[in-house]
Enzyme design. Structure first.
Site, PDB file in Angstrom:
ATOM      1  N   ARG A  58    -108.542  44.346 -34.824  1.00  0.00           N
ATOM      2  CA  ARG A  58    -108.953  45.388 -33.883  1.00  0.00           C
ATOM      3  C   ARG A  58    -107.702  45.928 -33.182  1.00  0.00           C
ATOM      4  NH1 ARG A  58    -112.979  45.975 -36.350  1.00  0.00           N
ATOM      5  NH2 ARG A  58    -115.125  45.702 -35.654  1.00  0.00           N
ATOM      6  N   HIS A  71    -109.350  52.637 -40.803  1.00  0.00           N
ATOM      7  CA  HIS A  71    -110.421  51.620 -40.692  1.00  0.00           C
ATOM      8  C   HIS A  71    -111.184  51.499 -42.017  1.00  0.00           C
ATOM      9  CE1 HIS A  71    -113.159  49.421 -37.609  1.00  0.00           C
ATOM     10  NE2 HIS A  71    -113.284  48.880 -38.813  1.00  0.00           N
TER      11      HIS A  71
HETATM   12  P1  NDP Z   1    -114.942  35.123 -37.423  1.00  0.00           P
HETATM   13  O1  NDP Z   1    -115.777  35.069 -36.192  1.00  0.00           O
HETATM   14  O2  NDP Z   1    -115.407  34.419 -38.640  1.00  0.00           O
HETATM   15  O3  NDP Z   1    -113.482  34.567 -37.097  1.00  0.00           O
HETATM   16  C1  NDP Z   1    -112.833  34.831 -35.912  1.00  0.00           C
HETATM   17  C2  NDP Z   1    -111.592  33.961 -35.828  1.00  0.00           C
HETATM   18  O4  NDP Z   1    -110.872  34.332 -34.638  1.00  0.00           O
HETATM   19  C3  NDP Z   1    -111.900  32.467 -35.719  1.00  0.00           C
HETATM   20  O5  NDP Z   1    -110.933  31.742 -36.427  1.00  0.00           O
HETATM   21  C4  NDP Z   1    -111.767  32.220 -34.209  1.00  0.00           C
HETATM   22  O6  NDP Z   1    -111.383  30.898 -33.885  1.00  0.00           O
HETATM   23  C5  NDP Z   1    -110.615  33.152 -33.884  1.00  0.00           C
HETATM   24  N1  NDP Z   1    -110.580  33.470 -32.465  1.00  0.00           N
HETATM   25  C6  NDP Z   1    -111.520  34.081 -31.714  1.00  0.00           C
HETATM   26  N2  NDP Z   1    -111.127  34.183 -30.442  1.00  0.00           N
HETATM   27  C7  NDP Z   1    -109.919  33.615 -30.363  1.00  0.00           C
HETATM   28  C8  NDP Z   1    -109.004  33.381 -29.315  1.00  0.00           C
HETATM   29  N3  NDP Z   1    -109.253  33.743 -28.058  1.00  0.00           N
HETATM   30  N4  NDP Z   1    -107.837  32.760 -29.615  1.00  0.00           N
HETATM   31  C9  NDP Z   1    -107.572  32.357 -30.876  1.00  0.00           C
HETATM   32  N5  NDP Z   1    -108.398  32.538 -31.925  1.00  0.00           N
HETATM   33  C10 NDP Z   1    -109.568  33.159 -31.656  1.00  0.00           C
HETATM   34  O7  NDP Z   1    -114.684  36.662 -37.708  1.00  0.00           O
HETATM   35  P2  NDP Z   1    -114.347  37.379 -39.101  1.00  0.00           P
HETATM   36  O8  NDP Z   1    -113.258  36.623 -39.751  1.00  0.00           O
HETATM   37  O9  NDP Z   1    -115.575  37.630 -39.856  1.00  0.00           O
HETATM   38  O10 NDP Z   1    -113.824  38.809 -38.570  1.00  0.00           O
HETATM   39  C11 NDP Z   1    -112.693  38.912 -37.744  1.00  0.00           C
HETATM   40  C12 NDP Z   1    -112.542  40.324 -37.236  1.00  0.00           C
HETATM   41  O11 NDP Z   1    -112.115  41.202 -38.264  1.00  0.00           O
HETATM   42  C13 NDP Z   1    -113.829  41.000 -36.743  1.00  0.00           C
HETATM   43  O12 NDP Z   1    -114.188  40.554 -35.455  1.00  0.00           O
HETATM   44  C14 NDP Z   1    -113.427  42.453 -36.744  1.00  0.00           C
HETATM   45  O13 NDP Z   1    -112.806  42.776 -35.522  1.00  0.00           O
HETATM   46  C15 NDP Z   1    -112.398  42.532 -37.880  1.00  0.00           C
HETATM   47  N6  NDP Z   1    -112.902  43.286 -39.031  1.00  0.00           N
HETATM   48  C16 NDP Z   1    -112.240  44.414 -39.422  1.00  0.00           C
HETATM   49  C17 NDP Z   1    -112.651  45.136 -40.525  1.00  0.00           C
HETATM   50  C18 NDP Z   1    -111.902  46.334 -40.974  1.00  0.00           C
HETATM   51  O14 NDP Z   1    -112.360  47.042 -41.874  1.00  0.00           O
HETATM   52  N7  NDP Z   1    -110.741  46.608 -40.428  1.00  0.00           N
HETATM   53  C19 NDP Z   1    -113.825  44.728 -41.286  1.00  0.00           C
HETATM   54  C20 NDP Z   1    -114.457  43.531 -40.801  1.00  0.00           C
HETATM   55  C21 NDP Z   1    -113.992  42.843 -39.718  1.00  0.00           C
HETATM   56  P3  NDP Z   1    -112.444  29.692 -33.889  1.00  0.00           P
HETATM   57  O15 NDP Z   1    -112.899  29.545 -35.320  1.00  0.00           O
HETATM   58  O16 NDP Z   1    -111.645  28.539 -33.459  1.00  0.00           O
HETATM   59  O17 NDP Z   1    -113.561  30.062 -32.978  1.00  0.00           O
HETATM   60  C1  OXD Z   2    -116.526  45.400 -39.053  1.00  0.00           C
HETATM   61  C2  OXD Z   2    -115.648  46.517 -39.288  1.00  0.00           C
HETATM   62  O1  OXD Z   2    -116.432  44.797 -37.986  1.00  0.00           O
HETATM   63  O2  OXD Z   2    -115.917  47.299 -40.209  1.00  0.00           O
HETATM   64  O3  OXD Z   2    -117.355  45.069 -39.927  1.00  0.00           O
HETATM   65  O4  OXD Z   2    -114.622  46.671 -38.622  1.00  0.00           O
END
Ligand code: NDP
Ligand code: OXD
Length: 304
Positions: A219, A267
């Protein structure tokens, strides 16, 4: 049972047939609609770009099933009292792995030097092997861990960092310092939450090795834009490939568009794919009906 799809009209043809087919496969009888009396809706399939913002009238709705992985646009909605599930879709994950691997290889191999070579310079410098190029991934969830696996299969040494302690990964502030200090390529795959906003500020960017490359498909708000531009301008950061931004579409006058060391992708790193996502939605509805815990339910206190 009634399911309603709240999403951009362009998504209707994608889900109109795939979702009912997946529901039938899961043994669920349901009607998928785009308009209904709110008091009759059992499940909401939701894209955050939808105009629905007041969930109060959906008194019988058992869950809101988000079509996006990121939930920052909906998780704080005070009218949403129903369980909220985020999207973990094998098709989306596959797309993210391809985007991250492709952009990692672009920078690792120095492809730009040969693709854009107006002086026709014969520079026989060979890139190092992947095993000599440390990559750090911030956020080792569904997407980060799949990217780590793909990069490790190519021999990149991958360091992962996330919120909670896990075997073979770093966490906490000390862990973040270590993770940044070795990252020749940094991939940010964290959700946007109050804790992650501006995580990559000027001080943390300084911890990266000279010339490090940043890939941000997570993000926009994870990185302080001004600090990143300053670090690029003084050569500390070699390049930033950015897929997500604080304001989208990225405003036409934003300096990222013209900065020679920034690549903007709009995006498109990964999209939810109806064919695979429909099965995830159907499984969650099956669980809801069977009284089993939902998959990927968002923890509102954590914000993801
Ligand atoms: P998940 O919820 O599976 O993973 C999130 C990860 O971030 C976990 O490892 C979590 O740690 C870690 N995390 C969360 N908060 C913190 C923090 N404060 N400090 C350190 N680590 C943290 O999400 P996804 O992997 O499915 O997706 C991640 C992000 O990717 C989405 O939220 C979205 O913003 C982005 N995205 C972008 C897309 C694009 O097209 N550009 C498409 C899809 C997603 P823990 O496991 O320890 O809780
Ligand atoms: C998602 C994205 O969060 O597209 O799925 O960014």
């Amino acid at each position: 049972m009634t399911l309603i799809l709240f999403a951009a009209p362009a998504l209707w043809p994608e889900y109109r047939d795939t979702l009912p087919a997946a529901l039938t496969e899961a043994g669920i009888e349901a009607t998928l609609v785009t308009e209904a009396d709110p008091s009759q809706v059992d499940y909401i399939v939701y894209a955050p770009a939808s105009p629905l913002q007041d969930f109060t009238p959906y008194s019988r709705t058992k869950a809101v099933l988000n079509l996006w992985a990121g939930v920052e646009k909906i998780v704080g909605n005070p009218t949403l009292t129903q369980p909220l599930c985020r999207m973990v879709d094998p098709g989306l994950t596959e797309g993210m792995v391809e985007w991250v691997t492709g952009h990692t290889l672009r920078h690792h191999l120095g492809m730009d030097r040969h693709i854009v070579n107006p002086g026709h310079i014969w520079d026989p410098t060979c890139p190092p092997l992947a095993r000599e190029r440390p990559v750090t991934i911030l956020g080792m969830g569904a997407l980060g861990s799949a990217c780590a696996e793909a990069l490790r299969a190519l021999n990149f040494p991958v360091t992962g960092w996330s919120r909670t302690e896990k075997p073979g990964q770093l966490h906490g502030d000390h862990g973040l310092r270590r993770a940044l200090s070795t990252a020749q390529i940094l991939v940010t795959l964290l959700p946007k939450t109050p804790e992650t906003e501006n995580l990559l500020n000027a001080d943390r960017l300084d911890l990266l090795p000279q010339g490090a490359v940043i890939l941000n498909p997570g993000r926009g708000a994870l990185i302080d834009d001004d600090a990143l531009l300053a670090a690029l301008d003084r050569g500390h950061i070699g390049h930033a490939t950015l897929d997500v931004f604080r304001v989208e579409p990225l405003p036409r006058d934003h300096p990222f568009w013209t900065h020679p060391k920034v690549t903007v992708t709009p995006h498109i790193a990964a999209d939810t794919r109806a064919i695979t996502a429909a099965r995830v939605i159907a499984e969650n509805i099956r669980r809801g009906e069977a009284g089993e815990p939902f998959l990927h339910q968002v923890d509102r206190a954590r914000g993801y």
